[in-house]
Structure formats: C-alpha cells, structure tokens
Design a protein around this motif. Structure first.
Motif, mmCIF file in Angstrom:
data_model
loop_
_atom_site.group_PDB
_atom_site.id
_atom_site.type_symbol
_atom_site.label_atom_id
_atom_site.label_comp_id
_atom_site.label_asym_id
_atom_site.label_seq_id
_atom_site.Cartn_x
_atom_site.Cartn_y
_atom_site.Cartn_z
ATOM 1 N N ARG A 171 24.229 -83.360 -58.189
ATOM 2 C CA ARG A 171 25.019 -83.328 -59.472
ATOM 3 C C ARG A 171 24.299 -84.287 -60.434
ATOM 4 N NH1 ARG A 171 31.356 -82.693 -57.656
ATOM 5 N NH2 ARG A 171 30.946 -81.121 -56.082
ATOM 6 N N GLN A 197 28.385 -84.636 -48.427
ATOM 7 C CA GLN A 197 29.818 -84.376 -48.094
ATOM 8 C C GLN A 197 29.905 -83.617 -46.597
ATOM 9 O OE1 GLN A 197 30.832 -80.917 -50.879
ATOM 10 N NE2 GLN A 197 31.659 -82.491 -52.426
ATOM 11 N N GLU A 255 27.783 -78.342 -54.620
ATOM 12 C CA GLU A 255 29.087 -78.217 -53.364
ATOM 13 C C GLU A 255 28.796 -77.155 -52.725
ATOM 14 O OE1 GLU A 255 32.485 -76.314 -54.463
ATOM 15 O OE2 GLU A 255 30.905 -74.741 -54.344
ATOM 16 N N GLY A 295 37.818 -87.412 -51.241
ATOM 17 C CA GLY A 295 37.883 -86.027 -50.612
ATOM 18 C C GLY A 295 38.739 -85.151 -51.556
ATOM 19 N N TYR A 306 26.961 -90.555 -57.338
ATOM 20 C CA TYR A 306 25.309 -90.379 -57.016
ATOM 21 C C TYR A 306 25.013 -88.983 -57.423
ATOM 22 C CZ TYR A 306 26.679 -94.597 -54.197
ATOM 23 O OH TYR A 306 27.305 -95.522 -53.765
ATOM 24 N N ALA A 324 38.502 -90.940 -55.402
ATOM 25 C CA ALA A 324 38.657 -89.729 -54.794
ATOM 26 C C ALA A 324 37.504 -89.702 -53.614
ATOM 27 C CB ALA A 324 38.305 -88.616 -55.719
ATOM 28 N N TYR A 338 37.912 -72.937 -59.690
ATOM 29 C CA TYR A 338 38.379 -71.939 -58.954
ATOM 30 C C TYR A 338 39.737 -71.945 -57.979
ATOM 31 C CZ TYR A 338 35.633 -74.783 -55.352
ATOM 32 O OH TYR A 338 35.087 -75.670 -54.727
ATOM 33 N N TYR A 339 40.169 -73.123 -58.214
ATOM 34 C CA TYR A 339 41.527 -73.512 -57.480
ATOM 35 C C TYR A 339 42.677 -72.536 -57.863
ATOM 36 C CZ TYR A 339 38.871 -77.044 -55.524
ATOM 37 O OH TYR A 339 38.052 -78.015 -54.695
ATOM 38 N N THR A 361 31.155 -74.802 -51.423
ATOM 39 C CA THR A 361 32.375 -73.760 -51.206
ATOM 40 C C THR A 361 31.762 -72.548 -51.581
ATOM 41 O OG1 THR A 361 33.879 -75.413 -51.600
ATOM 42 C CG2 THR A 361 34.774 -73.190 -51.575
ATOM 43 N N GLU A 405 35.939 -74.713 -44.473
ATOM 44 C CA GLU A 405 36.523 -73.613 -45.167
ATOM 45 C C GLU A 405 37.345 -72.524 -44.324
ATOM 46 O OE1 GLU A 405 36.235 -74.386 -48.348
ATOM 47 O OE2 GLU A 405 34.488 -75.488 -48.564
ATOM 48 N N GLU A 416 24.846 -86.612 -62.533
ATOM 49 C CA GLU A 416 25.935 -87.211 -63.233
ATOM 50 C C GLU A 416 25.321 -88.711 -63.542
ATOM 51 O OE1 GLU A 416 30.043 -86.860 -61.926
ATOM 52 O OE2 GLU A 416 29.184 -86.488 -59.898
ATOM 53 N N ARG A 467 41.626 -80.062 -60.559
ATOM 54 C CA ARG A 467 40.240 -80.635 -60.022
ATOM 55 C C ARG A 467 39.098 -80.258 -61.078
ATOM 56 N NH1 ARG A 467 39.195 -82.583 -56.354
ATOM 57 N NH2 ARG A 467 38.222 -80.861 -55.025
#
Ligand code: HAM
Length: 421
Positions: A113, A127, A85, A283, A122, A281, A262-263, A87, A131, A115, A258
């Motif tokens: 990732r 993305q 990601e 986004g 995927y 999802a 970090y949220y 961020t 920010e 996964e 999430r």
C-alpha cells in the motif's frame, strides 16, 4: 561508512537474520493453528488485475491513493496492481475455481500500500489471515475470531483488545446511511475540513476520524446497531454469545468502521494496547457477504481476518514476549589444521540432524573461538593436530564454564546429543 548508492525503497525494509527466523516462526505457528482448525493454505499471485481490487471500494484510500498499479507489456496492456490485501484475491480465486463451499483457506505474505511510512506502517508489509467462504452461519464468525484470539495468546501477547461491531447488511444499511448522512450534513460546519470531504465520498469513514474537532459530532452520530434488522441482530447476538461461551472478552465498538468497503454484519479489530494508538491495530476482519458476487461469482457469504505480522512483532517487543527462536546451529566446529577436517565433522553432524557450522579461511584458534561464541552455538568441536592424530575431537561447552572433553570421532554424534538433551 559512505552512503550506499542503493537502499531499500521508501516504506520497505530488509528483514535480516535473526529477525527473519522469528518472523518465520510466527508464520509457522499461525499455519499450524489454522490447519488445526481446518484451513488449507492458498498461495495466490502477488499481483492481480486492478479490477479485482477496485471492489474494495471506489471511495477508500486503499483504492484511490494507495494502489501500486502498473501496465504490463501485453497487447493491449493489462492494468495490474500489487495486492494491497488478500481477501479480494481469495474471492477471485473462489470464482475462478469454484471449490465446494464452505471453503476455508489461510494465507501469508507481503501486501503493498502506498502509504506515508511511519512506525508500524509500511509500503510493503506482511499479513497472515484466513477466509471462510460459502456460509453465513454465525458459528463460522465465532470460529474465525477465536482463531485470531488464540493465536495472539499463543505468542504470549496479553494486552490485546477485541473490538466488535455489526455493520448491518444491504437491508438495514440504507436507512442507517441516510440517518448518518443527515446527522453529519447537519453538523458539517463543525467537522474538520478533511471530514467534510470524506462525508461527500463515504459518510461511514467519518466515524473513523481521530481528529479532535470531529469528536463531538461523531459522539452524537446515529449508530448502526440501532438500525439492525431482526435477522442481523440475531446473527450478531449469536456471535456474541459464542464468544462468551469460549471465554473470549470483547469490547462492543459501535463506531468501528473498517478501511475497506466490503464489510457486512460482523466486523472486528484486534488492538494491541502496548502500541501507540495510531498503529495499534494488529489485525482486523469481518463478513463480506457481497464480495464474491461483486467479482462475478454466485451469491456467496464470507468471513475472515488478516493480522499484520510487522505490527504483531512490534507488540511482542513491547510486551517482551515471543523472543527469537533458538539458533539452529548447535555445534561450531573449530579446525586449526587447515579446515578439511571441519568439512567431514560438519557433514557428519548435519547428516544426524544436528545444526553445525564452521569458520573459513584457516584462521587462528582465537579468531575461530570468537566466531563460535558469536554464533550462539552451545558447543564447540575443536580439531587440532593432537585430535587428528588420535582420531578424536575436543568438545567444549560454550554455555558458561562447563569444561571440555576429548571424544572419539565416531562417538561425537552421541556425545553431542547427550549434551544437548
Ligand atoms: P486491514 O485492516 O486493511 O484488513 O489490514 C489488516 C492488518 O494488516 C491491520 O490490522 C494491520 O495490522 C496490517 N496493516 C495494514 N496496513 C498496514 C501497513 N501499511 N503497514 C503495516 N501493517 C499494516 C485487511 O487487509 C482485510 N483483508 C482483512 C480481512 C480479511 N477482512 C476479511 N478478511
């Protein structure tokens, strides 16, 4: 056809034309909107020191199971990872360059990732995101969420639900975590085996379980919103009233947690109702007021989102919106005199900003017209011996039966422009 020796690795795909053009159009549309809202583009490396991503949460799947990490050839070798990601990379760049806050950046690009691949999931996916670092003003939260909302709408998507929650901050989180842990532990024997393991590592993530066995315990679990301090509650209320002011509908989702740790405070997700729930999802984002500090920077609040390009395009397919852009080739030049005249005509058209293509290999008129039809070009410029002799081309409209006419070569650009207008 024999199986090829090599294929794209599991969980990755080749994005071929014309799909690639559609994807780029989506990214261009996002860039335009982000820049209208004052965001500048950040282009950061695709790999970073593994430590940058460890801050996403030692107990998250993204860190424990899904990282594409490797050692480089340095002495001593550096432990690196393909970014899962952006961020954390943006926060790392903020700490490294210390731009004047508030710092507003947008980005696009591939993430990685490890996964289990399935529809909409995927190992390499793309993305787009934004920010805003250096302000905890709830107006920034509203601006960011509104940008995401408007972007989906601009693509023509109508079936998007905005799920909204507040995950509290370090002042109110400990009391909530204690209450949640105690509730889940009390009912641990009723939880699925997987959730019992998750409970040990990160009780919050149990709330994200979609397993039927967990539903009853989760439904009765304490909610973060009931533990918010006055400050955090007020922040959340301001975000909500800003969304109301802009007419952006949202669904309060008090169990929304999430996949990254970090949220803090505002958290949200955009769900595409046209997609199957497992991968709907399209986004998500929120505040991460402690991440910059975790990465060695000064206390710096942040808010942002990332939208999954692959899933957005699946949602567009499901809703029948945001079709492929018009092919840029407007004139297909058919030259049955050997091919050298096509060279000049294509060059003239392209210099005038008109997309032009041609066939190769001196093929028959019929074969070349077939290619012209397949190209999607609305016009064909045909060059035969007659045309060469008179310094003309035959301009044929390929959009249905709209005839053809002979045009002097030096009027071709004007004639094409007129037909395309
Ligand atoms: P995330 O929820 O992990 O958040 O990912 C954001 C979006 O990326 C998801 O909603 C989904 O559309 C897409 N996505 C994630 N994993 C995959 C996958 N394996 N295949 C296809 N699409 C996927 C973040 O990444 C945060 N950095 C968002 C953020 C930005 N929070 C604050 N600022």
């Amino acid at each position: 056809m024999a199986e090829p020796t090599f294929k794209a690795p599991k969980g990755t795909r080749d994005i071929l034309p014309p799909e690639s053009a559609r994807r780029r159009a989506l990214i261009d549309a996002f860039a335009a909107q982000a820049e209208l809202a004052g965001f500048g583009e950040i282009m950061s490396p695709i790999f970073e020191d593994l430590g940058v991503f460890k801050r996403l949460g030692e107990s998250t799947d993204v860190v424990t199971k899904e990282m594409f990490d490797f050692f480089d050839k340095g002495e001593p070798p550096q432990h690196l990872a393909l970014r899962p990601e952006l961020t954390a990379s943006v926060c790392r760049a903020f700490v490294e360059h210390r731009p004047t806050p508030p710092w507003k950046v947008w980005y696009e690009g591939p993430q990685f990732r490890y996964e289990q691949p399935q529809a909409g999931r995927y190992r390499q996916f793309s993305q787009v995101g934004v920010e805003t670092l250096g302000t905890d003003d709830p107006q920034a939260d509203i601006d960011v969420i509104a940008l995401g909302w408007r972007f989906y709408a601009s693509l023509g998507l109508r079936e998007i639900t905005l799920l909204l929650n507040s995950l509290g901050d370090p002042t109110c989180r400990p009391a909530y975590m204690a209450a949640l842990r105690s509730h889940l532990s009390e009912h641990a024997s009723s939880l699925s085996a997987q959730s019992q393991v998750t409970l040990e590592r990160n009780p919050l993530r149990v709330l994200d379980s979609k397993r039927d066995e967990d539903a009853v315990v989760i439904a009765a679990a304490p909610l973060m919103v009931d533990f918010l301090t006055d400050d955090t509650r007020e922040h959340f209320e301001t975000v909500r009233s800003g969304l109301n002011q802009l007419g952006i509908p949202y669904q309060l989702s008090p169990r929304l947690v999430r996949g990254l740790d970090y949220y803090t405070r505002t958290t949200f997700e955009f769900a595409a109702d046209a997609l199957a729930t497992a991968q709907n999802a399209v986004g998500g984002g929120g505040r991460y007021d402690g991440l910059v500090e975790d990465l060695g920077g000064p206390p710096t609040p942040g808010i942002g989102f990332a939208l999954g390009v692959d899933r957005i395009l699946l949602a567009c397919d499901a809703e029948g919106v945001f079709d492929h852009p018009e092919p840029p080739v407007k004139v297909f030049v058919v030259d049955v005199t050997g091919g050298t005249h096509a060279l000049g005509v294509c060059s003239t058209l392209r210099a005038a900003g008109i997309g032009a293509d041609r066939a190769y290999g001196g093929r028959s008129m019929k074969a070349q017209m077939k290619v012209a039809d397949r190209s999607g070009a609305p016009l064909a410029a045909i060059i035969g011996e007659d045309e060469v002799a008179s310094g003309e081309v035959t301009l044929r409209d390929l959009r249905g039966d709209t005839g053809q006419e002979r045009i002097a070569l030096d009027s071709l650009v004007a004639a094409v422009q007129q037909r395309l207008s």
